[in-house]
Design a protein around this motif. Sequence first.
Motif, short mmCIF file in Angstrom:
data_model
loop_
_atom_site.label_atom_id
_atom_site.label_comp_id
_atom_site.label_asym_id
_atom_site.label_seq_id
_atom_site.Cartn_x
_atom_site.Cartn_y
_atom_site.Cartn_z
N TYR A 9 84.90 89.06 -62.57
CA TYR A 9 84.46 87.99 -61.67
C TYR A 9 85.16 88.19 -60.33
N PHE A 10 84.56 87.65 -59.27
CA PHE A 10 85.12 87.83 -57.94
C PHE A 10 86.20 86.80 -57.62
N ASP A 11 85.99 85.55 -58.00
CA ASP A 11 86.99 84.50 -57.75
C ASP A 11 86.79 83.39 -58.77
N ASN A 12 87.61 82.37 -58.68
CA ASN A 12 87.55 81.28 -59.65
C ASN A 12 86.26 80.48 -59.59
N LEU A 13 85.49 80.63 -58.53
CA LEU A 13 84.24 79.90 -58.39
C LEU A 13 83.04 80.68 -58.93
N SER A 14 83.21 81.97 -59.15
CA SER A 14 82.07 82.77 -59.62
C SER A 14 82.09 82.89 -61.13
N ALA A 15 80.90 82.99 -61.70
CA ALA A 15 80.77 83.19 -63.14
C ALA A 15 81.17 84.61 -63.49
N SER A 16 81.61 84.79 -64.71
CA SER A 16 81.99 86.14 -65.13
C SER A 16 80.74 86.94 -65.47
N SER A 17 80.92 88.24 -65.48
CA SER A 17 79.82 89.15 -65.80
C SER A 17 79.51 89.10 -67.29
N GLU A 18 78.48 89.79 -67.68
CA GLU A 18 78.24 90.03 -69.09
C GLU A 18 79.33 90.99 -69.58
N PRO A 19 79.65 90.98 -70.86
CA PRO A 19 80.68 91.88 -71.36
C PRO A 19 80.36 93.35 -71.11
N CYS A 20 81.40 94.09 -70.77
CA CYS A 20 81.30 95.53 -70.53
C CYS A 20 82.21 96.25 -71.53
N ASN A 21 81.96 97.53 -71.73
CA ASN A 21 82.74 98.30 -72.69
C ASN A 21 84.02 98.90 -72.11
N SER A 22 84.17 98.89 -70.79
CA SER A 22 85.36 99.48 -70.19
C SER A 22 85.65 98.82 -68.84
N ILE A 23 86.86 99.03 -68.36
CA ILE A 23 87.24 98.55 -67.04
C ILE A 23 86.44 99.29 -65.98
N ASP A 24 86.24 100.60 -66.18
CA ASP A 24 85.46 101.40 -65.22
C ASP A 24 84.03 100.86 -65.09
N GLU A 25 83.44 100.46 -66.20
CA GLU A 25 82.09 99.89 -66.17
C GLU A 25 82.09 98.58 -65.36
N CYS A 26 83.13 97.77 -65.55
CA CYS A 26 83.26 96.53 -64.78
C CYS A 26 83.36 96.84 -63.29
N LEU A 27 84.21 97.78 -62.94
CA LEU A 27 84.37 98.14 -61.52
C LEU A 27 83.06 98.61 -60.92
N LYS A 28 82.33 99.43 -61.64
CA LYS A 28 81.05 99.95 -61.16
C LYS A 28 80.07 98.81 -60.90
N GLU A 29 79.95 97.89 -61.85
CA GLU A 29 79.05 96.75 -61.69
C GLU A 29 79.47 95.86 -60.52
N ALA A 30 80.76 95.58 -60.43
CA ALA A 30 81.25 94.70 -59.37
C ALA A 30 81.01 95.32 -58.00
N ARG A 31 81.20 96.62 -57.88
CA ARG A 31 80.96 97.29 -56.59
C ARG A 31 79.48 97.23 -56.22
N GLN A 32 78.61 97.32 -57.22
CA GLN A 32 77.17 97.23 -56.96
C GLN A 32 76.78 95.81 -56.55
N GLU A 33 77.43 94.81 -57.12
CA GLU A 33 77.10 93.41 -56.84
C GLU A 33 77.73 92.89 -55.54
N ASN A 34 78.83 93.50 -55.15
CA ASN A 34 79.56 93.02 -53.97
C ASN A 34 78.77 93.34 -52.71
N ASN A 35 78.59 92.35 -51.88
CA ASN A 35 77.87 92.56 -50.62
C ASN A 35 78.84 92.67 -49.44
N GLY A 36 80.05 93.10 -49.74
CA GLY A 36 81.07 93.23 -48.71
C GLY A 36 81.90 91.98 -48.52
#
Length: 121
Positions: A9-36
């Motif tokens: 999740y980005f901050d305490n106000l954002s919902a968490s993602s769906e479960p991922c199998n690794s930290i790297d997978e989380c980072l990849k998804e978050a980078r794709q979702e982040n609009n800067g």
Amino acid sequence: MNEKQYAWYFDNLSASSEPCNSIDECLKEARQENNGEYEKVFIGTVEYIEGKIDVDVLIENIQDDVYRDTEDNIEDYLEDVTYEEKEELNLLLNEVFDKWKKKNQYELDFYFVKDAKAYNL
């Protein structure tokens, strides 16, 4: 749900993602979702809520029912149940409850994100 899973999740106000199998997978998804907008993402382990029978509460409810429903107001019913006996009952009841939840599709898929750490995006 036996394998260790992670969510982000980005901050305490954002919902968490769906479960991922690794930290790297989380980072990849978050980078794709982040609009800067964000410089960091928080990643932690997924802990599912199980929904279990609380044997102490169950015994207390039964005691209350017996007290209310008997003319003699039996006050000591189930007072001598030992820790070991409660543990036995706990295992038996929750085993049946888990099978029933699975059979009738009442399993919970809600979770908390625990022990989150910040990662740079």
